[in-house]
Design a protein around this motif. Structure first.
Motif, PDB file in Angstrom:
ATOM      1  N   ASP A  79      19.553 -16.167 -26.479  1.00 17.63           N
ATOM      2  CA  ASP A  79      20.859 -16.648 -26.025  1.00 17.63           C
ATOM      3  C   ASP A  79      20.897 -16.828 -24.508  1.00 17.63           C
ATOM      4  O   ASP A  79      21.755 -17.543 -23.985  1.00 17.63           O
ATOM      5  N   GLY A  80      19.952 -16.208 -23.818  1.00 16.80           N
ATOM      6  CA  GLY A  80      19.880 -16.326 -22.368  1.00 16.80           C
ATOM      7  C   GLY A  80      18.996 -17.460 -21.892  1.00 16.80           C
ATOM      8  O   GLY A  80      18.675 -17.540 -20.699  1.00 16.80           O
ATOM      9  N   VAL A  81      18.600 -18.364 -22.809  1.00 15.43           N
ATOM     10  CA  VAL A  81      17.686 -19.462 -22.489  1.00 15.43           C
ATOM     11  C   VAL A  81      18.350 -20.795 -22.803  1.00 15.43           C
ATOM     12  O   VAL A  81      19.095 -20.925 -23.775  1.00 15.43           O
ATOM     13  N   ARG A  82      18.065 -21.791 -21.968  1.00 14.91           N
ATOM     14  CA  ARG A  82      18.456 -23.165 -22.266  1.00 14.91           C
ATOM     15  C   ARG A  82      17.247 -24.075 -22.095  1.00 14.91           C
ATOM     16  O   ARG A  82      16.525 -23.971 -21.102  1.00 14.91           O
ATOM     17  N   ILE A  83      17.024 -24.940 -23.071  1.00 14.15           N
ATOM     18  CA  ILE A  83      16.003 -25.980 -22.971  1.00 14.15           C
ATOM     19  C   ILE A  83      16.677 -27.208 -22.375  1.00 14.15           C
ATOM     20  O   ILE A  83      17.640 -27.725 -22.940  1.00 14.15           O
ATOM     21  N   ASN A 132      17.038 -16.967 -14.090  1.00  9.13           N
ATOM     22  CA  ASN A 132      18.482 -17.152 -14.205  1.00  9.13           C
ATOM     23  C   ASN A 132      19.195 -17.352 -12.879  1.00  9.13           C
ATOM     24  O   ASN A 132      20.412 -17.534 -12.846  1.00  9.13           O
ATOM     25  N   THR A 133      18.450 -17.343 -11.781  1.00 11.50           N
ATOM     26  CA  THR A 133      19.028 -17.696 -10.480  1.00 11.50           C
ATOM     27  C   THR A 133      18.619 -19.096 -10.049  1.00 11.50           C
ATOM     28  O   THR A 133      18.983 -19.545  -8.961  1.00 11.50           O
ATOM     29  N   ARG A 135      23.145 -21.713 -14.212  1.00 15.40           N
ATOM     30  CA  ARG A 135      22.865 -20.436 -13.580  1.00 15.40           C
ATOM     31  C   ARG A 135      23.273 -19.322 -14.537  1.00 15.40           C
ATOM     32  O   ARG A 135      24.262 -19.417 -15.255  1.00 15.40           O
ATOM     33  N   GLY A 136      22.494 -18.269 -14.533  1.00 15.18           N
ATOM     34  CA  GLY A 136      22.730 -17.190 -15.478  1.00 15.18           C
ATOM     35  C   GLY A 136      21.901 -17.324 -16.741  1.00 15.18           C
ATOM     36  O   GLY A 136      21.852 -16.402 -17.562  1.00 15.18           O
ATOM     37  N   LYS A 137      21.244 -18.466 -16.896  1.00 13.45           N
ATOM     38  CA  LYS A 137      20.339 -18.705 -18.015  1.00 13.45           C
ATOM     39  C   LYS A 137      18.935 -18.983 -17.492  1.00 13.45           C
ATOM     40  O   LYS A 137      18.768 -19.557 -16.414  1.00 13.45           O
ATOM     41  N   VAL A 138      17.939 -18.573 -18.247  1.00 12.21           N
ATOM     42  CA  VAL A 138      16.569 -18.999 -17.960  1.00 12.21           C
ATOM     43  C   VAL A 138      16.440 -20.425 -18.483  1.00 12.21           C
ATOM     44  O   VAL A 138      16.784 -20.707 -19.631  1.00 12.21           O
ATOM     45  N   ALA A 139      15.996 -21.333 -17.624  1.00 11.60           N
ATOM     46  CA  ALA A 139      15.938 -22.753 -17.982  1.00 11.60           C
ATOM     47  C   ALA A 139      14.503 -23.201 -18.204  1.00 11.60           C
ATOM     48  O   ALA A 139      13.611 -22.912 -17.390  1.00 11.60           O
ATOM     49  N   LEU A 140      14.280 -23.908 -19.305  1.00 12.30           N
ATOM     50  CA  LEU A 140      12.988 -24.520 -19.608  1.00 12.30           C
ATOM     51  C   LEU A 140      13.154 -26.023 -19.432  1.00 12.30           C
ATOM     52  O   LEU A 140      13.777 -26.688 -20.255  1.00 12.30           O
ATOM     53  N   LEU A 141      12.644 -26.546 -18.328  1.00 14.76           N
ATOM     54  CA  LEU A 141      12.805 -27.961 -17.989  1.00 14.76           C
ATOM     55  C   LEU A 141      11.628 -28.758 -18.515  1.00 14.76           C
ATOM     56  O   LEU A 141      10.469 -28.443 -18.228  1.00 14.76           O
TER      57      LEU A 141
END
Length: 205
Positions: A99-103, A174-175, A63-69
């Motif tokens: 920095d606000g993204v996670r793969i 990010n939510t 949470r707090g990150k934009v996630a690319l699943l």
């Protein structure tokens, strides 16, 4: 990889995307998104898996990150490395916003993809990529949650095997809300554009 196998992968991805989203997620001319908008048509990001450091994690940890699943596996000969390489370029184009993204790379081959194997694999593409694995039942439940699919192909003489899998890239804000669906064939700039909207305060629809 044989052409017939590539064709099966492509057909599987197209079938899932078309059947799941075409009627529900039609893009209007006024939409700000350049990718397929799945807002309200997909459940929030939710899972309990093991990350590539061997730690139990849940969706709440991101949470707090934009996630690319993305669902794939480390022995994948083509679409997985190509997709991860493209996502790396996308994040480079985002600059500091990346920095606000996670793969989140979820393995559909948990037998071979241990946390250590996943760590070496995803780290070779981007430092913001996280490898995730779990029990076969956990992986199956997660793919069903997001209407993805995978199937293990018959083993080869040397004991190796391939896993056919759908190749959608699910974008969560990010939510943890599902917002967009991309494919590896979408132009990188479309993903850059839409991620920029999601990452810019006050700009995301």
């Amino acid at each position: 990889m044989k052409l017939s196998h590539l064709a099966r992968l492509a057909a599987l991805s197209m079938l899932i995307v078309a059947s799941s989203w075409l009627s529900a997620c039609h893009q209007s001319e006024s939409t700000p998104w350049q990718l397929t908008d799945i807002s309200g048509h997909m459940p929030d990001l939710s899972f309990r898996l093991t990350d590539d450091q061997g730690k139990t994690v849940t969706a709440a940890d991101y949470r707090g990150k934009v996630a690319l699943l993305y669902f794939g596996y480390t022995h994948c000969p083509d679409v997985c490395p190509l997709t991860l390489a493209q996502l790396h370029v996308v994040l480079q184009k985002l600059g500091p916003l990346a920095d606000g993204v996670r793969i989140l790379f979820v393995s559909v081959d948990p037998t071979r993809d241990t946390p250590a194997v996943l760590h070496d694999y995803v780290a070779a593409f981007d430092p913001r990529a996280v490898g995730l694995t779990g029990s076969p039942s956990d992986i199956e439940a997660l793919t069903k949650r997001y209407r993805a699919a995978f199937t293990r192909e018959p083993g080869k003489a040397d004991g190796s095997y391939d896993v056919s899998h759908s190749s959608g890239i699910y974008v969560f804000d990010n939510t943890g809300k599902a917002r967009l669906l991309a494919t590896p064939t979408d132009p990188q700039d479309k993903l850059v554009h839409d991620l920029h909207l999601l990452l810019s305060p006050g700009h995301a629809p």
